[in-house]
Scaffold this motif. Structure first.
Motif, PDB file in Angstrom:
ATOM      1  N   ASN A  10       0.826  -1.207   0.000  1.00  0.00           N
ATOM      2  CA  ASN A  10       0.000   0.000   0.000  1.00  0.00           C
ATOM      3  C   ASN A  10       0.860   1.258   0.000  1.00  0.00           C
ATOM      4  OD1 ASN A  10      -2.525  -1.455   0.176  1.00  0.00           O
ATOM      5  ND2 ASN A  10      -1.831  -2.003   2.224  1.00  0.00           N
ATOM      6  N   ASP A  11       2.087   1.076  -0.368  1.00  0.00           N
ATOM      7  CA  ASP A  11       3.084   2.150  -0.353  1.00  0.00           C
ATOM      8  C   ASP A  11       2.836   3.124  -1.506  1.00  0.00           C
ATOM      9  OD1 ASP A  11       5.426   3.626  -0.190  1.00  0.00           O
ATOM     10  OD2 ASP A  11       6.647   1.846   0.255  1.00  0.00           O
ATOM     11  N   ALA A  16      10.960   7.676  -5.937  1.00  0.00           N
ATOM     12  CA  ALA A  16      11.980   6.696  -6.308  1.00  0.00           C
ATOM     13  C   ALA A  16      11.528   5.900  -7.533  1.00  0.00           C
ATOM     14  CB  ALA A  16      12.256   5.756  -5.139  1.00  0.00           C
ATOM     15  N   MET A  87      14.952  -8.626  -7.286  1.00  0.00           N
ATOM     16  CA  MET A  87      15.733  -7.563  -6.667  1.00  0.00           C
ATOM     17  C   MET A  87      14.811  -6.678  -5.840  1.00  0.00           C
ATOM     18  SD  MET A  87      18.108  -5.134  -8.913  1.00  0.00           S
ATOM     19  CE  MET A  87      19.046  -3.801  -8.171  1.00  0.00           C
ATOM     20  N   ASN A  91      13.654   1.331   1.699  1.00  0.00           N
ATOM     21  CA  ASN A  91      13.786   1.205   3.156  1.00  0.00           C
ATOM     22  C   ASN A  91      13.206  -0.145   3.554  1.00  0.00           C
ATOM     23  OD1 ASN A  91      14.623   3.976   3.247  1.00  0.00           O
ATOM     24  ND2 ASN A  91      12.460   4.510   3.050  1.00  0.00           N
ATOM     25  N   VAL A  94      11.501  -1.295   9.277  1.00  0.00           N
ATOM     26  CA  VAL A  94      10.885  -0.162   9.963  1.00  0.00           C
ATOM     27  C   VAL A  94      11.951   0.441  10.868  1.00  0.00           C
ATOM     28  CG1 VAL A  94       9.086   0.546  11.559  1.00  0.00           C
ATOM     29  CG2 VAL A  94       8.628  -1.245   9.900  1.00  0.00           C
TER      30      VAL A  94
HETATM   31  C1  B12 Z   1       7.903  12.469   0.661  1.00  0.00           C
HETATM   32  C2  B12 Z   1       7.601  11.460   1.735  1.00  0.00           C
HETATM   33  C3  B12 Z   1       6.273  11.094   1.941  1.00  0.00           C
HETATM   34  C4  B12 Z   1       5.153  11.626   1.087  1.00  0.00           C
HETATM   35  C5  B12 Z   1       5.097  10.779  -0.191  1.00  0.00           C
HETATM   36  C6  B12 Z   1       4.605  11.549  -1.391  1.00  0.00           C
HETATM   37  C7  B12 Z   1       4.656  10.676  -2.590  1.00  0.00           C
HETATM   38  N1  B12 Z   1       3.504  10.434  -3.186  1.00  0.00           N
HETATM   39  O1  B12 Z   1       5.690  10.192  -2.999  1.00  0.00           O
HETATM   40  C8  B12 Z   1       3.942  11.391   2.030  1.00  0.00           C
HETATM   41  C9  B12 Z   1       3.730  12.596   2.910  1.00  0.00           C
HETATM   42  C10 B12 Z   1       2.629  11.055   1.356  1.00  0.00           C
HETATM   43  C11 B12 Z   1       4.457  10.244   2.894  1.00  0.00           C
HETATM   44  C12 B12 Z   1       3.631   9.382   3.570  1.00  0.00           C
HETATM   45  C13 B12 Z   1       4.112   8.427   4.439  1.00  0.00           C
HETATM   46  N2  B12 Z   1       5.403   8.241   4.804  1.00  0.00           N
HETATM   47 CO1  B12 Z   1       6.856   9.109   3.961  1.00  0.00          CO
HETATM   48  N3  B12 Z   1       8.408   9.977   3.446  1.00  0.00           N
HETATM   49  C14 B12 Z   1       8.632  10.885   2.513  1.00  0.00           C
HETATM   50  C15 B12 Z   1      10.133  11.302   2.549  1.00  0.00           C
HETATM   51  C16 B12 Z   1      10.225  12.612   3.303  1.00  0.00           C
HETATM   52  C17 B12 Z   1      10.828  11.430   1.216  1.00  0.00           C
HETATM   53  C18 B12 Z   1      10.635  10.253   0.256  1.00  0.00           C
HETATM   54  C19 B12 Z   1      11.191  10.587  -1.115  1.00  0.00           C
HETATM   55  O2  B12 Z   1      10.453  10.867  -2.042  1.00  0.00           O
HETATM   56  N4  B12 Z   1      12.532  10.599  -1.230  1.00  0.00           N
HETATM   57  C20 B12 Z   1      13.227  10.888  -2.470  1.00  0.00           C
HETATM   58  C21 B12 Z   1      13.524   9.540  -3.189  1.00  0.00           C
HETATM   59  C22 B12 Z   1      14.276   9.802  -4.486  1.00  0.00           C
HETATM   60  O3  B12 Z   1      14.348   8.787  -2.324  1.00  0.00           O
HETATM   61  P1  B12 Z   1      13.946   7.361  -1.764  1.00  0.00           P
HETATM   62  O4  B12 Z   1      12.480   7.230  -1.727  1.00  0.00           O
HETATM   63  O5  B12 Z   1      14.657   7.119  -0.485  1.00  0.00           O
HETATM   64  O6  B12 Z   1      14.533   6.401  -2.853  1.00  0.00           O
HETATM   65  C23 B12 Z   1      15.929   6.304  -3.093  1.00  0.00           C
HETATM   66  C24 B12 Z   1      16.550   5.049  -2.523  1.00  0.00           C
HETATM   67  O7  B12 Z   1      15.790   4.519  -1.429  1.00  0.00           O
HETATM   68  C25 B12 Z   1      16.669   4.146  -3.647  1.00  0.00           C
HETATM   69  N5  B12 Z   1      15.634   3.113  -3.898  1.00  0.00           N
HETATM   70  C26 B12 Z   1      14.320   3.138  -3.703  1.00  0.00           C
HETATM   71  N6  B12 Z   1      13.749   2.005  -4.162  1.00  0.00           N
HETATM   72  C27 B12 Z   1      14.731   1.257  -4.655  1.00  0.00           C
HETATM   73  C28 B12 Z   1      14.728   0.023  -5.273  1.00  0.00           C
HETATM   74  C29 B12 Z   1      15.917  -0.541  -5.719  1.00  0.00           C
HETATM   75  C30 B12 Z   1      15.893  -1.892  -6.353  1.00  0.00           C
HETATM   76  C31 B12 Z   1      17.130   0.167  -5.545  1.00  0.00           C
HETATM   77  C32 B12 Z   1      18.398  -0.389  -6.024  1.00  0.00           C
HETATM   78  C33 B12 Z   1      17.138   1.414  -4.933  1.00  0.00           C
HETATM   79  C34 B12 Z   1      15.952   1.954  -4.498  1.00  0.00           C
HETATM   80  O8  B12 Z   1      16.675   4.913  -4.799  1.00  0.00           O
HETATM   81  C35 B12 Z   1      16.122   6.203  -4.587  1.00  0.00           C
HETATM   82  C36 B12 Z   1      17.088   7.205  -5.153  1.00  0.00           C
HETATM   83  O9  B12 Z   1      18.382   7.050  -4.664  1.00  0.00           O
HETATM   84  C37 B12 Z   1      10.749  10.099   3.345  1.00  0.00           C
HETATM   85  C38 B12 Z   1      11.950  10.464   4.239  1.00  0.00           C
HETATM   86  C39 B12 Z   1      13.222  10.605   3.447  1.00  0.00           C
HETATM   87  N7  B12 Z   1      13.844  11.690   3.599  1.00  0.00           N
HETATM   88  O10 B12 Z   1      13.561   9.679   2.680  1.00  0.00           O
HETATM   89  C40 B12 Z   1       9.583   9.636   4.211  1.00  0.00           C
HETATM   90  C41 B12 Z   1       9.504   8.201   4.618  1.00  0.00           C
HETATM   91  C42 B12 Z   1       9.856   7.288   3.436  1.00  0.00           C
HETATM   92  N8  B12 Z   1       8.086   8.032   4.960  1.00  0.00           N
HETATM   93  C43 B12 Z   1       7.873   7.267   5.979  1.00  0.00           C
HETATM   94  C44 B12 Z   1       6.607   6.963   6.505  1.00  0.00           C
HETATM   95  C45 B12 Z   1       6.571   6.139   7.786  1.00  0.00           C
HETATM   96  C46 B12 Z   1       5.433   7.424   5.888  1.00  0.00           C
HETATM   97  C47 B12 Z   1       4.021   7.177   6.386  1.00  0.00           C
HETATM   98  C48 B12 Z   1       3.710   5.774   6.920  1.00  0.00           C
HETATM   99  C49 B12 Z   1       3.727   8.253   7.414  1.00  0.00           C
HETATM  100  C50 B12 Z   1       2.430   8.077   8.145  1.00  0.00           C
HETATM  101  N9  B12 Z   1       2.543   7.660   9.387  1.00  0.00           N
HETATM  102  O11 B12 Z   1       1.380   8.316   7.581  1.00  0.00           O
HETATM  103  C51 B12 Z   1       3.197   7.494   5.143  1.00  0.00           C
HETATM  104  C52 B12 Z   1       2.987   6.232   4.296  1.00  0.00           C
HETATM  105  C53 B12 Z   1       2.061   6.425   3.183  1.00  0.00           C
HETATM  106  C54 B12 Z   1       1.973   5.204   2.335  1.00  0.00           C
HETATM  107  N10 B12 Z   1       0.778   4.627   2.169  1.00  0.00           N
HETATM  108  O12 B12 Z   1       2.946   4.715   1.813  1.00  0.00           O
HETATM  109  C55 B12 Z   1       9.175   6.763   6.575  1.00  0.00           C
HETATM  110  C56 B12 Z   1       9.423   5.283   6.309  1.00  0.00           C
HETATM  111  C57 B12 Z   1      10.069   4.677   7.546  1.00  0.00           C
HETATM  112  C58 B12 Z   1      10.500   3.271   7.441  1.00  0.00           C
HETATM  113  N11 B12 Z   1      10.578   2.601   6.329  1.00  0.00           N
HETATM  114  O13 B12 Z   1      10.869   2.785   8.474  1.00  0.00           O
HETATM  115  C59 B12 Z   1      10.220   7.757   5.962  1.00  0.00           C
HETATM  116  C60 B12 Z   1      11.622   7.143   5.719  1.00  0.00           C
HETATM  117  C61 B12 Z   1      10.309   8.932   6.931  1.00  0.00           C
HETATM  118  C62 B12 Z   1      10.930   8.530   8.266  1.00  0.00           C
HETATM  119  N12 B12 Z   1      12.220   8.731   8.414  1.00  0.00           N
HETATM  120  O14 B12 Z   1      10.255   8.055   9.123  1.00  0.00           O
HETATM  121  N13 B12 Z   1       5.810  10.235   2.913  1.00  0.00           N
END
Ligand code: B12
Lengths: 143, 395
Positions: A10-11, A16, A87, A91, A94
């Motif tokens: 449900n993510d 990303a 693959m 994250n 949790v």
């Molecule tokens: C923006 C954001 C949101 C937005 C999302 C908007 C949207 N539609 O995208 C909103 C506000 C809606 C949101 C909601 C939630 N979020 Co949020 N969110 C974020 C935030 C701040 C940024 C995510 C982002 O876009 N990053 C930019 C992208 C480019 O980076 P990335 O996602 O990390 O991906 C990179 C790598 O991970 C990697 N990667 C990703 N996938 C894959 C796959 C492969 C194969 C490989 C090789 C690499 C790879 O590549 C990307 C580029 O390098 C993060 C915190 C953070 N700073 O990361 C929290 C975060 C992801 N969220 C989190 C949480 C908990 C939630 C909620 C559950 C909050 C809540 N209690 O309601 C909800 C969940 C909603 C849902 N149903 O999924 C947590 C997850 C914690 C965990 N896993 O333990 C985070 C990490 C914040 C935190 N530190 O607590 N969120």
């Protein structure tokens, strides 16, 4: 080389997913992007429909753990998925966790490459290495 | 009088036919000893004679629809898409077969009107092999169509006689492509109606195409508010002699597959109160809640053996219950409607001549309480003058 990708469960974290789509295309892969909110069965079904060689799952919100445990059982119900490279990245737990433990756990779930909080390009390089090691691509070309 | 009112509208059903002229509506039970044309001319020949061929519009539900068996490679894509298209085309689905588990399925004994084979994106190939052809040999079917990945089309064609090949219903983004299969199935349905000798004869009195009744009813729905006060969203049940049709708006479906039509429909081939009475009774006896429903209606199971107005009435009430039940979450079926959000239930067809609003309400209340544990009560709208049909026929 065909890749099915998407964000599991449900993510709804979509950023990303968009980057993965663009980067894979830039590297010459044919991409089937199922987007956010994709269930495990849909991933496997998409691999069956497309004949993809690689399944690349993302998980950002911490759901991956639950889905990971389902992988082996569900995959065993399919008769044509044995050779798919599996693959997962994003994250994968949790809160924070020990990367080594996490990788071992997901490999046990049936994934070939596990990229916990790893930069995307590093992950895609690992995929390239595995494809080469399996003789599926030469060093220069993917497609 | 507007020009539209100068038309003569005829609906040929399995049990009776209706004739609507500017003067009003006539309804006659069919005489099964004579053919439809003679029967019609006998009973309303004078009326028919007064109209120009081009002003006569005929639809028919006498054939009860087509049946299909769908074979696909996954539940999330090929089978799901083909199923969706088939029931939007008004086709009854006998079964859906997951190709990899082919050997686990029993072979349906009945004649299948059309077998649909689907699977694979166009980038894939080699999805099917000999086991499929062996399975097909055990089936009896009239038509067979392949609408899967394009690279396999030639191979399939050389292994399956009389195969019709259509463009893939799955596109390069794994989305659904409806139009080709839908057109093919709609045409088959049409041919099936026209192919009936009885119906062919009717072209002597009309210069227009003879449509299927569900098609006409479906066409009326977007403008239904011009005749009835219905509150959206609504469902429409057309319960007739041989079939029961349900029409519903897309908003009521949880699985959202994007298609063009605002309203979809489903035909239950064997849920009619006259011609398919026995299968209706069988369906009722197999339903775990029906015993309780009969108690609620203060009758016993003996009613199934009776031939009386009372028995017909009870059967019609059961048909309403069974259709709602089939659409509910309680039973995993092709489509589950969000029944708790429905504000009106519109009823048309033979049932409106027998049941009162109260007779229907008691079933609906029972259904919502018992199956959905809710006090929700959509309003009941009775189309007892076939206004919906005339509306659709005049479009
Ligand atoms: C923006 C954001 C949101 C937005 C999302 C908007 C949207 N539609 O995208 C909103 C506000 C809606 C949101 C909601 C939630 N979020 Co949020 N969110 C974020 C935030 C701040 C940024 C995510 C982002 O876009 N990053 C930019 C992208 C480019 O980076 P990335 O996602 O990390 O991906 C990179 C790598 O991970 C990697 N990667 C990703 N996938 C894959 C796959 C492969 C194969 C490989 C090789 C690499 C790879 O590549 C990307 C580029 O390098 C993060 C915190 C953070 N700073 O990361 C929290 C975060 C992801 N969220 C989190 C949480 C908990 C939630 C909620 C559950 C909050 C809540 N209690 O309601 C909800 C969940 C909603 C849902 N149903 O999924 C947590 C997850 C914690 C965990 N896993 O333990 C985070 C990490 C914040 C935190 N530190 O607590 N969120």
């Amino acid at each position: 080389m065909k890749v099915v990708t998407g964000v599991v469960g449900n993510d709804i974290h979509v950023v990303a997913n968009r980057l993965i789509d663009l980067s894979l295309r830039a590297r010459g892969y044919d991409v089937y992007n199922l987007g956010v909110n994709t269930h495990l069965q849909e991933f496997f079904d998409a691999v069956v429909e497309t004949g993809a060689e690689v399944l690349m799952i993302s998980s950002l919100n911490g759901e991956a753990e639950g889905w990971g445990r389902e992988v082996r059982l569900l995959k065993s119900k399919y008769k044509s998925l044995d050779d798919v490279i599996m693959m997962i990245g994003g994250n994968l737990t949790v809160g924070s966790g020990n990367a080594e433990d996490i990788v071992a756990r997901y490999k046990n779930y049936g994934f070939d490459i596990v990229c916990h909080q790893m930069d995307l390009n590093t992950g895609l390089d690992m995929l390239q290495d595995l494809l080469e090691a399996r003789g599926l691509v030469s060093e220069e070309a993917i497609a | 009088m507007s020009e539209a009112n100068e038309k003569l509208l005829i609906d040929v059903g399995s049990t009776y036919f209706k004739v609507a002229s500017p003067e009003g509506l006539e309804q006659h039970f069919r005489d099964f000893n004579s053919d439809i044309f003679d029967d019609l001319m006998n009973k309303c020949g004078d009326t028919v004679q007064r109209f120009d061929k081009n002003d006569v519009h005929i639809c028919s539900s006498a054939n009860g629809g087509l049946s299909t068996l769908i074979i696909g490679v996954t539940r999330s894509f090929s089978l799901k898409y083909a199923t969706n298209i088939a029931f939007n085309s008004g086709i009854n689905i006998i079964d859906t077969v997951l190709y990899q588990d082919l050997e686990d399925y029993s072979v349906p004994g009945e004649l299948i009107d059309v077998v649909i084979i689907v699977g694979g994106a166009n980038s894939h190939k080699g999805l099917f092999s000999d086991d499929l052809f062996a399975y097909l040999k055990q089936l009896t079917y009239s038509n067979i169509v392949f609408t899967g990945c394009e690279h396999d089309a030639e191979y399939m064609n050389s292994n399956i006689d009389n195969l019709v090949v259509l463009p893939n219903i799955i596109d390069d983004r794994l989305h659904i492509v409806e139009e080709h299969l839908k057109e093919y199935l709609t045409n088959l349905y049409q041919q099936d109606i026209e192919g009936k000798e009885d119906i062919k004869h009717l072209y002597d009195i009309t210069g227009n195409q003879i449509f299927s009744t569900p098609y006409i009813v479906n066409r009326a729905l977007p403008t239904i508010e011009s005749r009835f006060s219905v509150a959206n969203p609504f469902i429409l049940l057309d319960i007739g002699g041989a079939t029961t049709d349900i029409h519903y708006s897309k908003d009521l479906v949880e699985e959202n597959i994007v298609t063009e039509n605002e309203f979809d429909r489903l035909v239950f081939k064997r849920l009619g109160v006259y011609k398919s009475k026995q299968s209706l009774i069988l369906a009722a006896q197999g339903n775990e809640f029906v015993y309780e429903l009969l108690m609620h209606l203060k009758v016993t199971e003996n009613i199934f053996q009776e031939q009386s107005d009372k028995a017909t009435k009870i059967l019609m009430q059961l048909a309403i219950f069974l259709v709602l039940y089939k659409m509910s979450h309680h039973r995993q079926s092709y489509i589950n409607l969000k029944l708790l959000t429905i504000n009106s239930i519109v009823l048309t067809g033979g049932i409106t001549k027998v049941l009162t609003v109260e007779d229907i309400e008691t079933i609906i209340v029972f259904f919502y309480r018992k199956i959905l544990t809710s006090d929700h009560k959509p309003t009941v709208v009775l189309d007892d003058n076939y206004d919906i049909w005339t509306l659709g026929a005049r479009v």
